[in-house]
Write a protein that holds these residues in place. Structure first.
Motif, PDB file in Angstrom:
ATOM      1  N   GLY A  84       0.809  -1.211   0.000  1.00 15.22           N
ATOM      2  CA  GLY A  84       0.000   0.000   0.000  1.00 15.22           C
ATOM      3  C   GLY A  84       0.842   1.260   0.000  1.00 15.22           C
ATOM      4  O   GLY A  84       1.935   1.290   0.576  1.00 15.22           O
ATOM      5  N   MET A 134      -4.910  -0.031   5.640  1.00 17.97           N
ATOM      6  CA  MET A 134      -3.517  -0.291   6.047  1.00 17.97           C
ATOM      7  C   MET A 134      -3.360  -1.679   6.654  1.00 17.97           C
ATOM      8  O   MET A 134      -2.376  -2.375   6.400  1.00 17.97           O
ATOM      9  CB  MET A 134      -3.055   0.773   7.034  1.00 17.97           C
ATOM     10  CG  MET A 134      -2.742   2.113   6.401  1.00 17.97           C
ATOM     11  SD  MET A 134      -1.947   3.242   7.576  1.00 17.97           S
ATOM     12  CE  MET A 134      -1.265   4.473   6.452  1.00 17.97           C
ATOM     13  N   CYS A 138      -3.036  -4.492   4.159  1.00 17.42           N
ATOM     14  CA  CYS A 138      -1.800  -4.575   3.379  1.00 17.42           C
ATOM     15  C   CYS A 138      -0.770  -5.473   4.069  1.00 17.42           C
ATOM     16  O   CYS A 138      -0.741  -5.597   5.290  1.00 17.42           O
ATOM     17  CB  CYS A 138      -1.196  -3.186   3.188  1.00 17.42           C
ATOM     18  SG  CYS A 138      -2.180  -2.066   2.173  1.00 17.42           S
ATOM     19  N   ILE A 172       3.595  -1.486   3.690  1.00 18.67           N
ATOM     20  CA  ILE A 172       3.278  -0.122   3.288  1.00 18.67           C
ATOM     21  C   ILE A 172       4.584   0.594   2.945  1.00 18.67           C
ATOM     22  O   ILE A 172       5.603   0.403   3.623  1.00 18.67           O
ATOM     23  CB  ILE A 172       2.514   0.617   4.402  1.00 18.67           C
ATOM     24  CG1 ILE A 172       1.126  -0.003   4.579  1.00 18.67           C
ATOM     25  CG2 ILE A 172       2.364   2.110   4.079  1.00 18.67           C
ATOM     26  CD1 ILE A 172       0.358   0.494   5.776  1.00 18.67           C
ATOM     27  N   THR A 204       2.109   8.904   7.419  1.00 17.97           N
ATOM     28  CA  THR A 204       1.825   7.555   6.938  1.00 17.97           C
ATOM     29  C   THR A 204       2.669   6.517   7.664  1.00 17.97           C
ATOM     30  O   THR A 204       2.213   5.403   7.924  1.00 17.97           O
ATOM     31  CB  THR A 204       2.080   7.478   5.421  1.00 17.97           C
ATOM     32  OG1 THR A 204       1.181   8.345   4.746  1.00 17.97           O
ATOM     33  CG2 THR A 204       1.889   6.069   4.905  1.00 17.97           C
ATOM     34  N   ALA A 226       1.045   3.468   9.703  1.00 14.85           N
ATOM     35  CA  ALA A 226       1.362   2.083   9.366  1.00 14.85           C
ATOM     36  C   ALA A 226       1.792   1.308  10.607  1.00 14.85           C
ATOM     37  O   ALA A 226       1.393   0.147  10.807  1.00 14.85           O
ATOM     38  CB  ALA A 226       2.459   2.038   8.308  1.00 14.85           C
ATOM     39  N   THR A 255       1.428  -2.941  10.450  1.00 13.48           N
ATOM     40  CA  THR A 255       1.906  -3.327   9.122  1.00 13.48           C
ATOM     41  C   THR A 255       3.330  -2.818   8.933  1.00 13.48           C
ATOM     42  O   THR A 255       3.602  -1.656   9.221  1.00 13.48           O
ATOM     43  CB  THR A 255       1.000  -2.743   8.024  1.00 13.48           C
ATOM     44  OG1 THR A 255      -0.354  -3.143   8.268  1.00 13.48           O
ATOM     45  CG2 THR A 255       1.422  -3.218   6.648  1.00 13.48           C
ATOM     46  N   ILE A 271       6.592  -1.072   7.606  1.00 15.70           N
ATOM     47  CA  ILE A 271       6.726   0.135   6.792  1.00 15.70           C
ATOM     48  C   ILE A 271       8.119   0.210   6.184  1.00 15.70           C
ATOM     49  O   ILE A 271       9.116  -0.099   6.840  1.00 15.70           O
ATOM     50  CB  ILE A 271       6.423   1.408   7.634  1.00 15.70           C
ATOM     51  CG1 ILE A 271       6.603   2.683   6.811  1.00 15.70           C
ATOM     52  CG2 ILE A 271       7.262   1.449   8.902  1.00 15.70           C
ATOM     53  CD1 ILE A 271       5.581   2.927   5.763  1.00 15.70           C
TER      54      ILE A 271
END
Length: 382
Positions: A207, A276, A279, A282, A295, A299, A304, A306
């Protein structure tokens, strides 16, 4: 300390990262404060929905059309800026201070200070460099800050360093990292249903969550995706400032045979936490320094892993290989390798995500950010 009367001033009603942070601040101080916007839009609706007092004072086209990279246009709008500052000053006199949430808002607030308004705090959310701003705009903003800002809040050390390097008074600078409310990421979800609705199924999913702009680096991720067979990408966001040529370039890239059917264009969405969490990875691939990198923190709260370009505020948010990964800006090969590693090694991916979530909770919660913001207010008001 009793809640102060703050007039939160923002020139735009478009929901960017700075405006999302403003929503949190305004809600925290809504018992005593108000928001003044210089244009109408989605932000107005959001503020009203949560019960925050908001006024819209429409700025003239000559003011709103000033762009960060413009030189002489900024000077040509001095008369309109001065007139607008007078109106802002009249509204602000019943408040204890003005919180200017953008560079344009700060310039108007500084001029309003000349016309009798209360003290001004500039919340600087941009790295003032030639990548994004003209020399005239930078010099005007920094000079006004040195004379008329009682404090300058910056969203990262990188943002503060750029301000000082341009001649800004370092004694004014306070680093207050943006905060995120963890509750948005704690709602029960059926991720399988969400993936099926998006047409992803069980495919590996990367993402990217950002407005579409060249310096945000969406093209870097798409180039990496060409080398990652079977991997899909969620492209969440849209152009905010008329960057139609870049959007056309991205669309053409996504239509290539090796990418066809794997790029999912979602535009602006309000279910960011859910997306998010759906995913596997990210990416924040900005080619120019990010002032903060909201962001990245979102994340981490989403659990998730990053990956971010190693510049600006990202370097302060990610310890490479521990709670995320960094790669050289613009380096498609390096980004491709890291994505492959995280998709293949699920145990590593899980560990990176876990450490990211721990850091987010400890350092970047909304509560922590508001405590730091309140400490700056105490400097001004006590």
């Amino acid at each position: 300390m009793k809640q102060p009367r703050i007039l939160f001033l923002n020139h735009s009603a478009v929901l960017g990262g700075g405006e999302l942070c403003l929503l949190d601040l305004a809600e925290a101080y809504q018992e005593s404060s108000e928001v003044l916007l210089l244009s109408d839009g989605e932000l107005t609706e959001k503020l009203c929905k949560i019960g925050i007092k908001v006024q819209v004072l429409p700025a003239s086209e000559s003011v709103l059309s000033i762009r960060a990279t413009s030189n002489w246009k900024s000077l040509q709008a001095v008369s309109a800026l001065w007139e607008l500052a007078g109106k802002v000053s009249a509204i602000a006199r019943s408040f204890q201070l003005i919180h200017a949430n953008s560079q344009k808002a700060f310039i108007i607030a500084a001029l309003a200070r000349l016309r009798g308004s209360p003290p001004v705090i500039w919340h600087l959310r941009d790295i003032l460099t030639a990548d994004h701003f003209s020399w005239i705009n930078c010099r005007v903003a920094v000079t006004l800050a040195n004379y008329f800002a009682c404090q300058v809040i910056v969203n990262s050390q990188a943002t503060g360093k750029a301000f000082v390097e341009l001649g800004g008074n370092s004694a004014l600078v306070n680093v207050v990292y943006d905060g995120i409310s963890p509750h948005r990421f704690q709602q029960p979800l059926n991720l399988d249903n969400l993936r099926n609705e998006l047409g992803i199924g069980n495919a590996p999913l990367v993402g990217i969550f950002s407005r579409l702009s060249y310096w945000k680096g969406q093209h870097i991720l798409l180039e990496a995706l060409r080398k990652l067979t079977g991997v899909h990408v969620l492209m969440v966001g849209d152009a905010l400032f008329g960057e139609t040529e870049y959007v056309a370039k991205l669309k053409a890239l996504s239509d290539l045979p090796e990418l066809a059917g794997r790029v999912h264009w979602l535009g602006f969405r309000h279910d960011i936490p859910s997306l998010m969490q759906a995913c596997d990875v990210i990416v924040n691939p900005s080619t120019a320094p990010e002032p903060f990198g909201r962001t990245i923190i979102e994340a981490q709260f989403a659990g998730t892993p990053i990956i971010a370009a190693a510049n600006g505020g990202a370097i302060e948010l990610i310890e490479d290989g521990y709670n995320g990964y960094l790669f050289p800006p613009g380096n498609v090969e390096a980004l491709t390798r890291i994505i492959q590693t995280l998709l293949r090694d699920r145990a590593l991916s899980s560990q990176i995500a876990k450490q990211g979530a721990i850091q987010a909770q400890q350092k970047f919660s909304l509560t922590q950010s508001l405590n730091n913001f309140n400490a700056v207010l105490e400097k001004v008001l006590t």
